[in-house]
Enzyme design. Structure first.
Site, PDB file in Angstrom:
ATOM      1  CG  LEU A 188     -48.652 -14.697  29.087  1.00 41.79           C
ATOM      2  CD1 LEU A 188     -48.920 -15.481  30.372  1.00 41.79           C
ATOM      3  CD2 LEU A 188     -49.213 -13.289  29.232  1.00 41.79           C
TER       4      LEU A 188
ATOM      5  CG  ASP B 248     -45.603  -1.149  30.096  1.00 44.00           C
ATOM      6  OD1 ASP B 248     -45.425  -1.063  28.858  1.00 44.00           O
ATOM      7  OD2 ASP B 248     -45.605  -0.156  30.844  1.00 44.00           O
TER       8      ASP B 248
ATOM      9  CG  ASP C  76     -43.973 -14.712  30.711  1.00 41.60           C
ATOM     10  OD1 ASP C  76     -44.146 -13.581  30.207  1.00 41.60           O
ATOM     11  OD2 ASP C  76     -43.934 -15.749  30.027  1.00 41.60           O
TER      12      ASP C  76
ATOM     13  CG  ASP D 271     -69.287  -2.409  27.105  1.00 42.91           C
ATOM     14  OD1 ASP D 271     -70.007  -2.588  28.098  1.00 42.91           O
ATOM     15  OD2 ASP D 271     -69.673  -1.818  26.076  1.00 42.91           O
TER      16      ASP D 271
ATOM     17  CD  GLU E 176     -54.537 -10.962  23.939  1.00 39.95           C
ATOM     18  OE1 GLU E 176     -55.461 -11.421  24.644  1.00 39.95           O
ATOM     19  OE2 GLU E 176     -53.559 -11.651  23.583  1.00 39.95           O
TER      20      GLU E 176
ATOM     21  CG  ASP F  86     -61.511  -5.242  31.788  1.00 37.51           C
ATOM     22  OD1 ASP F  86     -62.478  -4.857  31.096  1.00 37.51           O
ATOM     23  OD2 ASP F  86     -61.373  -4.957  32.993  1.00 37.51           O
TER      24      ASP F  86
END
Length: 707
Positions: A187, A206, A182, A165, A402, A201
């Site tokens: 962000l 990174d 960015d 999921d 998140e 998702d």
């Protein structure tokens, strides 16, 4: 003239001449490779207001009054003083690190539900950041999910397939969803609301330094701290250290204290080093041997020579040319630079900057006071540098936020809430009662409430040892990679260039392990100067001059975990070394270990009349010919779109090849068109494409025995 007058004049002269000397102005330099924003405050505001949903246009013409209403809305959402002006508090908020999900409106990629309609939510960690050990990342995500399961009837189960999921991904810049990151800071991450496909998702930038919020996490080996991570800063002989050090040692081994004060607690361990162990490769984790010989040249440190993917490696015997044994060198988060023009490289101490030698990170030369280091011994001549690690961002806290979005929650205007868009570090459970009310409005309370998981406390020192750190004389590292050894190719330790640096041969999935028993392959592609043939979730590698026998089989899922078992085609872009994989109406793009996608072919400009991409031929200048439905298109790798006007029948450019080919690939600068077990090879002479050979894939390319 009064007798006192000369004295007064003398004092005036003396006072004038003895004025305090001016302070020397610090030397400020422009660091190469550094992105310097030239946005005015208004441009910053317009971009921010548009990105996060407060306006519908990216640029607003007119005076400051045109910004008043959207600024008032932003200030209300972020609980700022509602002035309608672009004041300091508002600008400071706009520059703060935050979540990338809009505050007003939603990501508009797919239609999604407001909630999941089942309670057993599955998640898949598609790839990893190198900032933290994998088990620490796994634990951070598990604890973040546990926050929400503790107050709802939801359960979260980790799975190892794309059918999950919630798919968790680390990526950089444009990473396949149309919402690019960015760079460092700004962000941090974003997530999509519940639903199919990309919905649900969670993506993490990174280019950030991911930690647990208190600085880099560096595991230790040997010593007397049972593998506890380094504690930064720590005190040794009265001096504070923010990174591993070789001070106090005569053997040059880097070490750290695992408590705040080594002088008191005497707890220590050795930091990751190629002198302790190597990763993957084919040497069973043995440490590097320095110096070693590779292609006749002597190396006294890890190198990237012989590789196209930038991974640092070494030989584990005195001669790679003779023994062909190697491993990949571990990295240390405490000395791996972020940003600059050498991201991922190690600080080199001491280094020279403006003629002066530095033995630690410095803020000299910078207007913003940020610590940096050179990644060679001389910045003045080489101009290679990066920022030294800071405290980083707590992966646990950002993930918990998140995952709230992935479960259906919007941003909050209450600064104390977990779902407030700006990042802030805090100890203990981050869930606010308002967060709990929001998630329980969607899913209800937990029928069997349990306290959420908490961070495992740092191990406390026991009886302090009496000796200073000493190198373990006889023991070897107790942990080394679990993957089986893989034979290194004769040209050097290359291995698959995109996943973890090596891929180990796997146990066969069926009796037909021999590549020569495969009649028709799913896809064929030249990757890293080796021919890769794919079939039913496995692949083999073949290179002319490597014994003329393919290596493998390997599992696709081990090397490129995001990919499905069935592929239609693949290619490597020569300039960027990006790998493109096609399956059905979807495409994945690998850059090293990072993956973008899956993306639908519609995003490339290929409509439903193209059920799948059957092949690709790279061309000069970042262009590629994509094949499908008996036609071909010119594809621009930079924009990742096809020229819609370029669609033409295959035989218009390649006369003499069958139209119903199932795979088209390039190998050794020639084009191959496959139908069933056969291939048609095309060479170009005087700008004319001519078929110069027809043969069997197995016999004439892979050199299988004809028996």
């Amino acid at each position: 003239m009064s007798p006192r007058q000369p004295l007064v004049l003398a004092l005036l002269v003396l006072g004038c001449c003895s004025a305090a000397p001016r302070r020397r102005q610090p030397t400020l330099v422009v660091f190469p490779g550094e992105l310097r924003t030239r946005l005015t405050d208004r441009q910053l505001a317009e971009e921010y207001l548009f990105r996060y949903g407060y306006t519908r246009v990216a640029s607003m013409h007119g005076d400051s009054q045109s910004l008043r209403l959207p600024l008032l809305l932003l200030q209300k959402h972020l609980s700022l003083p509602e002035t309608g002006e672009l004041d300091n508090a508002t600008l400071e908020a706009m520059r703060a690190p935050r979540c990338g999900v809009p505050d007003v409106g939603k990501f508009q990629t797919f239609e999604g539900d407001l909630k999941w309609h089942h309670h057993n939510i599955t998640y898949w960690i598609q790839n990893y950041s190198e900032d933290l050990p994998r088990d620490v990342i796994d634990d951070a995500f598990a604890r973040a999910f546990a926050l929400w399961s503790a107050v709802t009837p939801l359960t979260f189960t980790r799975v190892y397939s794309r059918d999950a999921d919630i798919v968790i991904q680390f990526g950089v810049a444009e990473h396949g969803d149309g919402y690019p990151f960015d760079g460092k800071d700004g962000l941090l991450a974003h997530a999509f609301p519940p639903g199919p496909g990309i919905q649900g998702d969670a993506h993490f930038d990174d280019e950030e330094l991911w930690s647990l919020g208190k600085g880099v996490v560096v595991p230790t080996y040997f010593g007397n701290a049972d593998g506890a991570p380094c504690h930064f800063p720590f005190t040794f002989e009265g001096r504070s250290y923010t990174a591993c050090t070789t001070d106090g040692r005569s053997d040059g081994m880097a070490w750290c204290s695992t408590t705040a004060d080594y002088d008191t607690d005497r707890r220590f361990g050795f930091c990751p080093s190629e002198r302790l162990y190597t990763q993957d490769g084919n040497a069973d984790g043995k440490p590097c041997e320095f110096p070693f010989i590779f292609q006749g040249r002597t190396y006294s440190a890890c190198t990237t020579d012989g590789r196209s993917d930038g991974h640092r490696w070494c030989a584990t015997t005195a001669s790679y040319d003779k023994d062909k044994l190697y491993g990949f060198c571990p990295t240390r988060a405490d000395s791996t630079v972020v940003g600059g023009n050498s991201a991922g490289e190690l600080c080199v101490f001491p280094f020279v900057f403006l003629g002066k030698e530095y033995s630690s990170c410095t803020s000299e030369g910078r207007r913003d006071g940020r610590l940096w280091c050179a990644t060679t011994s001389n910045f003045d001549s080489d101009k290679k540098w990066g920022f030294c690690p800071d405290k980083g961002y707590s992966l646990f806290l950002v993930a918990a936020h998140e995952f709230g979005h992935a479960l259906g929650l919007d941003h909050s205007s209450v600064p104390e809430r977990l779902m407030y868009p700006m990042y802030r570090y805090l100890e203990g459970s981050p869930l606010h009662e308002d967060d709990v009310r929001g998630i329980q409005h969607l899913y209800g309370p937990n029928p069997n409430p349990q306290p959420p998981a908490t961070t495992t406390p740092e191990p406390q020192p026991t009886a302090p040892p009496t000796a200073c750190p000493t190198w373990p004389a006889t023991v070897r590292p107790s942990e080394h990679p679990t993957t089986s050894p893989t034979g290194a190719p004769s040209a050097g330790p290359t291995g698959p260039p995109t996943a973890s640096p090596s891929a180990a041969p796997t146990a066969s999935l069926d009796p037909a392990e021999d590549v020569c028993n495969v009649n028709v392959f799913d896809a064929i592609a030249e990757i890293g100067n080796k021919l890769h043939v794919f079939k039913d979730g496995r692949y083999w590698r073949f290179s002319e001059g490597s014994g003329r026998r393919p290596q493998g089989p390997f599992l696709i899922a081990d090397t490129w975990p995001a990919l499905p078992a069935k592929l239609d085609s693949a290619f490597e872009e020569p300039l960027t070394k990006k790998l493109f994989f096609f399956s059905g109406r979807q495409v994945w793009v690998y850059t090293g270990a990072s993956v973008l996608g899956p993306r639908r072919l519609d995003k490339l400009g290929l409509g439903p009349e193209v059920p799948h991409v059957t092949g690709a031929l790279p061309r000069a200048g970042g262009k590629v010919l994509l094949f499908g439905a008996q036609r071909f298109w010119r594809f621009d790798v930079k924009t990742q779109t096809v020229d819609s006007r370029s669609g033409a029948p295959v035989d218009q450019m390649f006369p003499g090849v069958p139209l119903n080919t199932h795979d088209v690939f390039q190998y050794r600068e020639k084009a191959y068109f496959c139908q069933d077990r056969f291939f048609w090879r095309v060479s170009t002479r005087n700008e004319v494409n001519l078929v110069d050979q027809v043969g069997y894939v197995s016999f004439d390319i892979l050199h299988c025995p004809e028996d």
